[in-house]
Design an enzyme around this catalytic site. Structure first.
Site, PDB file in Angstrom:
ATOM      1  CB  THR A 161      -0.948  -0.016   1.217  1.00  0.00           C
ATOM      2  OG1 THR A 161      -1.719   1.170   1.209  1.00  0.00           O
ATOM      3  CG2 THR A 161      -0.213  -0.104   2.534  1.00  0.00           C
ATOM      4  CB  SER A 196      -3.794   2.291  10.434  1.00  0.00           C
ATOM      5  OG  SER A 196      -3.567   1.409   9.336  1.00  0.00           O
ATOM      6  CE1 TYR A 198      -4.050  -3.342   5.011  1.00  0.00           C
ATOM      7  CE2 TYR A 198      -4.072  -0.946   4.819  1.00  0.00           C
ATOM      8  CZ  TYR A 198      -3.974  -2.194   4.240  1.00  0.00           C
ATOM      9  OH  TYR A 198      -3.777  -2.291   2.888  1.00  0.00           O
ATOM     10  CG  HIS A 199      -1.801   1.990   6.253  1.00  0.00           C
ATOM     11  ND1 HIS A 199      -2.964   2.455   6.826  1.00  0.00           N
ATOM     12  CD2 HIS A 199      -1.957   2.153   4.915  1.00  0.00           C
ATOM     13  CE1 HIS A 199      -3.785   2.890   5.872  1.00  0.00           C
ATOM     14  NE2 HIS A 199      -3.208   2.720   4.704  1.00  0.00           N
ATOM     15  CE  LYS A 202      -1.747  -4.676   2.674  1.00  0.00           C
ATOM     16  NZ  LYS A 202      -2.003  -5.820   1.811  1.00  0.00           N
TER      17      LYS A 202
END
Ligand code: NAD
Ligand code: USQ
Length: 411
Positions: A161, A196, A198-199, A202
């Protein structure tokens, strides 16, 4: 069977036909990618554990566009195209499943979409942060081991991302930056400042994949993708039951898709904070094209390469204005307090030439694109739950709020 298949067969003779596993092939991007690659003449296997459908149950929301069950979609695809898709139902965090799937399908390339992909979901509480990172990082690690032990020549195309980079006050490069420090120069991974858990998952994946390429000689392409908008592709349009999902809720809905839904149902367009947050964006049809370009131009043995996968960048405020301008009815833009911790005004210039160099011809965000997206939403406007639109997840919290909650996997 449709006439275009003749074209697909001709093309099959022109380009290498690959055996490609699409992990997360029941999701928003994985499903249309699987169809696209199948139509291009590749042998495609779809892997999913349906956890995305489970998040809908957990959150009490649903895709705006109705989606059919995977096995039904696969049958319809075969009826429409005459092409078969193999399916493998299981969880990437299960190493035996991952290894058996590679043994049975014998892929030459793997496209890995199968992660928990919502930043707000990962910020709900400790449980969801831990779940997101375990699901994403462990799933990818299992995959790396299975590739290394079974067939290191498999090309891994991994969805990363743009948010891995954050919003630094200098230009963002494609994965690597040349740094001169105390008179010595090296090309190093670009610094990461994700926004975040989530990020962050990645970023952890990127490091693990790069390490596996360096140590075991694997080959991988990390596609640092921007925010995707749109819902229709050349393949999903062939039958209503082939539709892919479209999320608009405050947890899984992404910004431009959300603004279109908000415009259609008369909800104010919810710009978080000042709205100067600038992000790389791309049309869903370009996701398919970029993945295909990466597959057809594979990384070398031992190479870990990074492509920034977006076509244009806009601030959130600009996107709200574009939707408002192109919606025929009245709309209102509302600046709501930003539930996230992020820069609301910042410098943003990110390189994105590598996919263009490989031949990407982007679909840009024209007024006609926004109008066709608004038309998709309008067709399904009766399915919008206004209560699902509001953002519910706050990044800011005090220590007293960090209490454990029920295990999301507990039934
Ligand atoms: P999605 O949630 O719709 O699809 C992901 C799919 O993976 C789901 O079907 C889910 O059930 C499956 N999955 C998740 N964990 C799994 C596991 N452990 N085992 C097996 N299957 C699992 O997400 P999407 O929007 O299609 O995004 C796909 C990928 O692209 C994600 O990795 C995401 O981070 C990345 N990405 C998405 C966007 C976007 O705007 N949608 C932008 C940039 C990057
Ligand atoms: N935003 C608003 N109003 C809204 C929703 C979002 O102003 O109603 C703002 C957010 O504050 C943020 C920006 O829009 O600044 C983008 O938010 P988003 O939810 O559209 O996107 P994001 O959380 O970054 O995540 C999405 C996908 C994720 C992918 C990422 C690509 O869910 O899987 O990795 O886009 S990128 O942003 O490039 O990292």
């Amino acid at each position: 069977m449709l006439g275009w298949l003749d074209g697909a067969q001709e093309r099959q003779e022109e380009v290498a036909r690959l055996r490609i596993l699409v992990l997360g092939g029941d999701g928003y991007l994985g499903w249309p990618t699987a169809l696209h690659l199948s139509r291009r003449g590749h042998d495609v296997g779809v892997v999913d554990n349906f956890v995305r459908r489970q998040y809908d149950h957990e959150m009490g929301v649903d895709s705006l566009v109705p989606i059919t069950q995977l096995q039904h979609r696969v049958r319809i695809w075969e009826e429409v195209s005459g092409l078969k898709l193999d399916t493998f139902i299981g969880d990437l965090t299960d190493p035996v499943f991952v290894d058996n799937t590679l043994e049975r399908f014998e892929p030459e390339a793997i496209v890995h979409f199968a992660e928990q992909r919502s930043a707000p979901y990962s910020m709900i509480d400790r449980q969801h942060a831990v779940y997101t990172q375990v699901n994403n990082v462990v799933g990818t690690l299992n995959l790396l081991y299975a590739i290394a032990e079974r067939d290191p020549s498999i090309h891994l195309v991994k969805l990363g991302t743009m948010g891995e980079y954050g919003t630094p006050n200098i230009d963002i490069e494609e994965g690597f930056i040349e740094i001169t420090h105390k008179g010595r120069t090296d090309t190093l991974p670009y610094p990461k400042q994700p926004g975040s858990f989530y990020h962050l998952s990645k970023v952890h994946d990127s490091h693990n994949i790069q390490f596996a390429c360096r140590i075991w000689g694997l080959r991988a392409t990390d596609l640092n993708q921007g925010i995707v908008y749109g819902q229709e592709t050349g393949e999903t349009d062939l039958h209503p039951d082939l539709a892919t999902r479209f999320d608009y809720d405050g947890v899984f809905g992404t910004v431009l898709n959300r603004f279109c839904v908000q415009a259609v149902v008369g909800h104010p367009l919810s710009v978080y904070g000042k709205g100067g947050q600038t992000r790389g964006m791309l049309d869903i049809r370009d996701t398919l094209a970029c993945v295909e370009l990466a597959l057809m131009n594979p990384a070398d043995k031992g190479e870990f390469r990074v492509f920034n996968q977006f076509t244009e960048s806009f601030s959130v405020r600009q996107m709200a204005e574009m939707v408002a301008e192109n919606y025929p009815g009245a709309t209102r833009i509302e600046h709501v307090e930003d539930p996230r911790v992020e820069k609301e005004e910042h410098y943003y210039r990110a390189a994105h030439t590598k996919l263009l160099d490989l031949g990407l011809v982007p679909h840009l965000l024209e007024p006609s694109t926004i109008r066709s997206l608004l038309a998709v939403v309008d067709r399904h406007r009766d399915r919008v739950d206004p209560a699902a639109i509001r953002p519910t997840v706050q990044w800011r919290r005090t220590a007293s709020e960090l209490r454990p909650t029920a295990d999301i996997n507990a039934s």
